[in-house]
Write an enzyme that holds these catalytic residues in place. Structure first.
Site, PDB file in Angstrom:
ATOM      1  N   GLU A 246       5.601  -1.616   2.579  1.00  0.00           N
ATOM      2  CA  GLU A 246       5.591  -3.049   2.906  1.00  0.00           C
ATOM      3  C   GLU A 246       6.585  -3.775   2.017  1.00  0.00           C
ATOM      4  OE1 GLU A 246       3.803  -4.933   5.264  1.00  0.00           O
ATOM      5  OE2 GLU A 246       5.298  -6.304   4.466  1.00  0.00           O
TER       6      GLU A 246
ATOM      7  N   LYS B  35      11.036   1.817  -0.725  1.00  0.00           N
ATOM      8  CA  LYS B  35      10.347   0.680  -1.348  1.00  0.00           C
ATOM      9  C   LYS B  35      10.650   0.577  -2.836  1.00  0.00           C
ATOM     10  CE  LYS B  35       7.581  -2.635  -2.167  1.00  0.00           C
ATOM     11  NZ  LYS B  35       7.937  -3.990  -1.783  1.00  0.00           N
TER      12      LYS B  35
ATOM     13  N   CYS C 229       4.158  -6.484  -8.623  1.00  0.00           N
ATOM     14  CA  CYS C 229       5.000  -5.438  -8.028  1.00  0.00           C
ATOM     15  C   CYS C 229       6.163  -5.017  -8.920  1.00  0.00           C
ATOM     16  CB  CYS C 229       5.524  -5.891  -6.670  1.00  0.00           C
ATOM     17  SG  CYS C 229       4.206  -5.946  -5.426  1.00  0.00           S
TER      18      CYS C 229
HETATM   19  N1  LIG Z   1       1.418  -8.249  -3.086  1.00  0.00           N
HETATM   20  C1  LIG Z   1       2.627  -7.999  -2.627  1.00  0.00           C
HETATM   21  O1  LIG Z   1       3.483  -8.884  -2.530  1.00  0.00           O
HETATM   22  C2  LIG Z   1       3.012  -6.612  -2.190  1.00  0.00           C
HETATM   23  C3  LIG Z   1       4.197  -6.438  -1.441  1.00  0.00           C
HETATM   24  C4  LIG Z   1       4.554  -5.156  -1.054  1.00  0.00           C
HETATM   25  C5  LIG Z   1       3.787  -4.073  -1.450  1.00  0.00           C
HETATM   26  N2  LIG Z   1       2.661  -4.272  -2.193  1.00  0.00           N
HETATM   27  C6  LIG Z   1       1.859  -3.103  -2.589  1.00  0.00           C
HETATM   28  O2  LIG Z   1       0.681  -3.131  -1.814  1.00  0.00           O
HETATM   29  C7  LIG Z   1      -0.433  -2.615  -2.546  1.00  0.00           C
HETATM   30  C8  LIG Z   1      -1.539  -3.659  -2.619  1.00  0.00           C
HETATM   31  O3  LIG Z   1      -1.040  -4.780  -3.315  1.00  0.00           O
HETATM   32  P1  LIG Z   1      -1.834  -6.161  -3.353  1.00  0.00           P
HETATM   33  O4  LIG Z   1      -0.940  -7.120  -4.030  1.00  0.00           O
HETATM   34  O5  LIG Z   1      -2.389  -6.483  -2.014  1.00  0.00           O
HETATM   35  O6  LIG Z   1      -3.046  -5.755  -4.338  1.00  0.00           O
HETATM   36  P2  LIG Z   1      -4.453  -6.489  -4.486  1.00  0.00           P
HETATM   37  O7  LIG Z   1      -4.975  -6.053  -5.818  1.00  0.00           O
HETATM   38  O8  LIG Z   1      -4.320  -7.935  -4.166  1.00  0.00           O
HETATM   39  O9  LIG Z   1      -5.346  -5.842  -3.324  1.00  0.00           O
HETATM   40  C9  LIG Z   1      -5.827  -4.539  -3.338  1.00  0.00           C
HETATM   41  C10 LIG Z   1      -7.227  -4.544  -2.721  1.00  0.00           C
HETATM   42  O10 LIG Z   1      -7.678  -3.200  -2.561  1.00  0.00           O
HETATM   43  C11 LIG Z   1      -9.054  -3.171  -2.831  1.00  0.00           C
HETATM   44  N3  LIG Z   1      -9.483  -1.801  -3.117  1.00  0.00           N
HETATM   45  C12 LIG Z   1      -9.319  -1.075  -4.252  1.00  0.00           C
HETATM   46  N4  LIG Z   1      -9.853   0.149  -4.097  1.00  0.00           N
HETATM   47  C13 LIG Z   1     -10.370   0.201  -2.851  1.00  0.00           C
HETATM   48  C14 LIG Z   1     -11.046   1.218  -2.112  1.00  0.00           C
HETATM   49  N5  LIG Z   1     -11.276   2.426  -2.635  1.00  0.00           N
HETATM   50  N6  LIG Z   1     -11.452   0.936  -0.843  1.00  0.00           N
HETATM   51  C15 LIG Z   1     -11.198  -0.290  -0.305  1.00  0.00           C
HETATM   52  N7  LIG Z   1     -10.563  -1.282  -0.955  1.00  0.00           N
HETATM   53  C16 LIG Z   1     -10.149  -1.030  -2.210  1.00  0.00           C
HETATM   54  C17 LIG Z   1      -9.216  -4.122  -4.000  1.00  0.00           C
HETATM   55  O11 LIG Z   1     -10.562  -4.562  -4.125  1.00  0.00           O
HETATM   56  C18 LIG Z   1      -8.257  -5.248  -3.607  1.00  0.00           C
HETATM   57  O12 LIG Z   1      -8.901  -6.251  -2.858  1.00  0.00           O
HETATM   58  C19 LIG Z   1       0.154  -2.207  -3.912  1.00  0.00           C
HETATM   59  O13 LIG Z   1       0.544  -0.866  -3.852  1.00  0.00           O
HETATM   60  C20 LIG Z   1       1.387  -3.087  -4.021  1.00  0.00           C
HETATM   61  O14 LIG Z   1       2.350  -2.538  -4.886  1.00  0.00           O
HETATM   62  C21 LIG Z   1       2.244  -5.515  -2.548  1.00  0.00           C
END
Ligand SMILES: NC(=O)c1ccc[n+]([C@@H]2O[C@H](COP(=O)([O-])OP(=O)(O)OC[C@H]3O[C@@H](n4cnc5c(N)ncnc54)[C@H](O)[C@@H]3O)[C@@H](O)[C@H]2O)c1
Length: 447
Positions: free
Chosen positions: A162, A218, A274
């Site tokens: 993403e 990514k 990130c």
């Molecule tokens: N936030 C961004 O802008 C962005 C952009 C691109 C990629 N990413 C990537 O996406 C991923 C998620 O990022 P984010 O910012 O949304 O993180 P976040 O911490 O906001 O969300 C992650 C969610 O996953 C949940 N979770 C953890 N373990 C779990 C499990 N076993 N079962 C179900 N849910 C579970 C957590 O409770 C949390 O709500 C990361 O790898 C990040 O690097 C994030």
């Protein structure tokens, strides 16, 4: 798989919640799942658990439509669709933070999803990773999924990194620059083409790769963006030493179309959930692969970035006649960048906390991130407005470039402060305007 009709999204944070609502808006029946039951309760009630422009409306609309629901149960994810559940695909969007005390990424949250869901999937299914992971993770997870899923089921795993930006997450999810899918078989490619058919119809480019390339796209993108930011910040350091102006330098560079102006604004540098952890994980993985020399430069990119935080603290101290002890410091901004309430590894809060430790009284105001900041840094004081934070301040630090701060009238702000001193950590305020109103204006990389 006949036709993809349903989608589950596991992990409903900044990425997953937006992905879930966006997929529902494309017409799919979507089930979002998270282990955080408070988050699930909020989302199910149509209340966003975080601030993201446009997400509130999208979530409310999609929950009301009946297409978007939420659960905290893997069993419900596995059973989603009932008898027709073979038409369901599962996206994994959980967090992959930096491991404590190491550079490497912690992939245990994804492993938990595979271990929790795999044994419950009793029909052939496609699991699609969206989280940012080190190259080789998807291949390892495929083996794991095959080992733990019930005999006779044909589990497939694909990766679909993403690229969304917080602050533009809704727009970026529905109209991304590109879609990248790492697949191991033709069926998975077909299924993903189907999931994204409305986006492909709008001419969004799709790149189909192997698993490792998709994972690397990514991390390479984040490494490039971090390098561009640290490059101009390194130029700011040199400008400071030479008495030159990095803003003019940056403008002149950006007029060269080979260089371009995006991500070339000097300032306090990058933070968030990130870039910092992703470049560190990238270095760690390159080391494991025996390619550590190739990414040695990222260590310097990281160091330049962290030095900007220290330099901002120094500028504040210089503004306060050499000592922060007992000074009142107003900090404008707590989020790691504007238009989000995300404070993970926020440069603004890092600076605010360092200044507090030097004996100053620090009052922070952020248009959206005060609550998140207070949870992480309860010893800082928080104000309900920029002016309230500035009241009686010896210096104002502008550390997150919200539009609201640019629009403030320096003369009005001047009426409430003790001293007319401002440090612009983002090079986003207009120095002429502030100086004309009687302020001592200092910024990174400028005389
Ligand atoms: N936030 C961004 O802008 C962005 C952009 C691109 C990629 N990413 C990537 O996406 C991923 C998620 O990022 P984010 O910012 O949304 O993180 P976040 O911490 O906001 O969300 C992650 C969610 O996953 C949940 N979770 C953890 N373990 C779990 C499990 N076993 N079962 C179900 N849910 C579970 C957590 O409770 C949390 O709500 C990361 O790898 C990040 O690097 C994030």
């Amino acid at each position: 798989m006949a036709h993809v009709k349903r989608i589950t999204v596991i992990g409903t944070g900044y990425l997953g919640a937006v992905h879930a609502a966006a997929m529902a808006s494309l017409g799919y029946e979507v089930l979002g799942m998270d282990v955080d039951s408070e988050k699930i309760a909020a989302l199910a009630a149509g209340r966003p658990p975080f601030y993201e422009p446009g997400f509130d409306e999208l979530l409310t609309e999609q929950v009301a439509s009946g297409r978007l629901s939420f659960t905290d149960s893997y069993a419900e994810v596995a059973a989603f669709g009932g008898e027709d559940r073979a038409d369901t695909v599962h996206f994994v969007c959980v967090n992959t933070p930096q491991r404590k005390g190491e550079y490497a990424a912690d992939t245990t949250y994804i492993e938990r999803v595979i271990d929790g869901l795999g044994p419950l999937l009793d029909r052939p299914a496609l699991v699609i990773g969206k989280s940012t992971v080190p190259a080789g993770t998807a291949a390892r997870l495929t083996t794991r999924l095959h080992e733990i899923s019930p005999a006779g089921t044909q589990m497939r795993l694909a990766w679909n990194p993403e690229f969304l930006r917080e602050g533009y997450a809704v727009e970026d999810t529905l109209r991304p620059d590109r879609l990248v899918i790492g697949v191991q078989d033709e069926q998975s490619e077909q299924d993903l083409r189907e999931v994204y058919a409305p986006l492909l119809a709008a001419d969004i480019p799709l790149l189909v790769t192997d698993l490792a390339t998709s994972e690397l796209v990514k991390t390479a993108a984040n490494a490039f963006l971090s390098t561009k930011i640290s490059f101009i910040n390194a130029m700011a350091e040199v400008c400071e030493a030479a008495g030159a102006d990095v803003m003019q330098l940056s403008k002149a560079l950006s007029l060269d179309p080979r260089i371009g102006g995006r991500f070339l604004v000097p300032g306090l540098g990058f933070g968030g959930g990130c870039l910092p952890k992703d470049i560190r994980a990238f270095m760690a993985r390159a080391g494991e692969l025996g390619a550590d020399q190739a990414l040695a430069f990222l260590k310097e990119v990281d160091a330049i970035n962290m030095r900007r935080r220290a330099r901002t603290v120094e500028l504040a101290r210089e503004q306060c006649d050499g000592s922060l002890l007992g000074k009142r410091v107003a900090v404008w901004g707590a989020a790691f960048k504007p238009d989000t309430d995300d404070v993970r590894d926020s440069p603004a809060l890092n600076v605010a906390a360092s200044i507090l430790l030097q004996g100053a009284q620090v009052t922070v105001y952020d248009p959206k991130a005060n609550d998140n900041a207070a949870k992480n840094f309860p010893t800082l004081s928080y104000a309900a407005s920029a002016l309230e934070a500035a009241r009686d301040a010896d210096v104002i630090l502008h550390l997150t470039e919200w539009r609201e701060f640019r629009e403030l009238d320096p003369a009005e702000v001047g009426k409430v402060v003790a001293e007319h001193r401002v440090v612009d950590g983002r090079n986003a305020l207009d120095p002429d305007r502030w100086r004309a109103a009687g302020w001592t204006y200092r910024a990174l990389g400028r005389p």
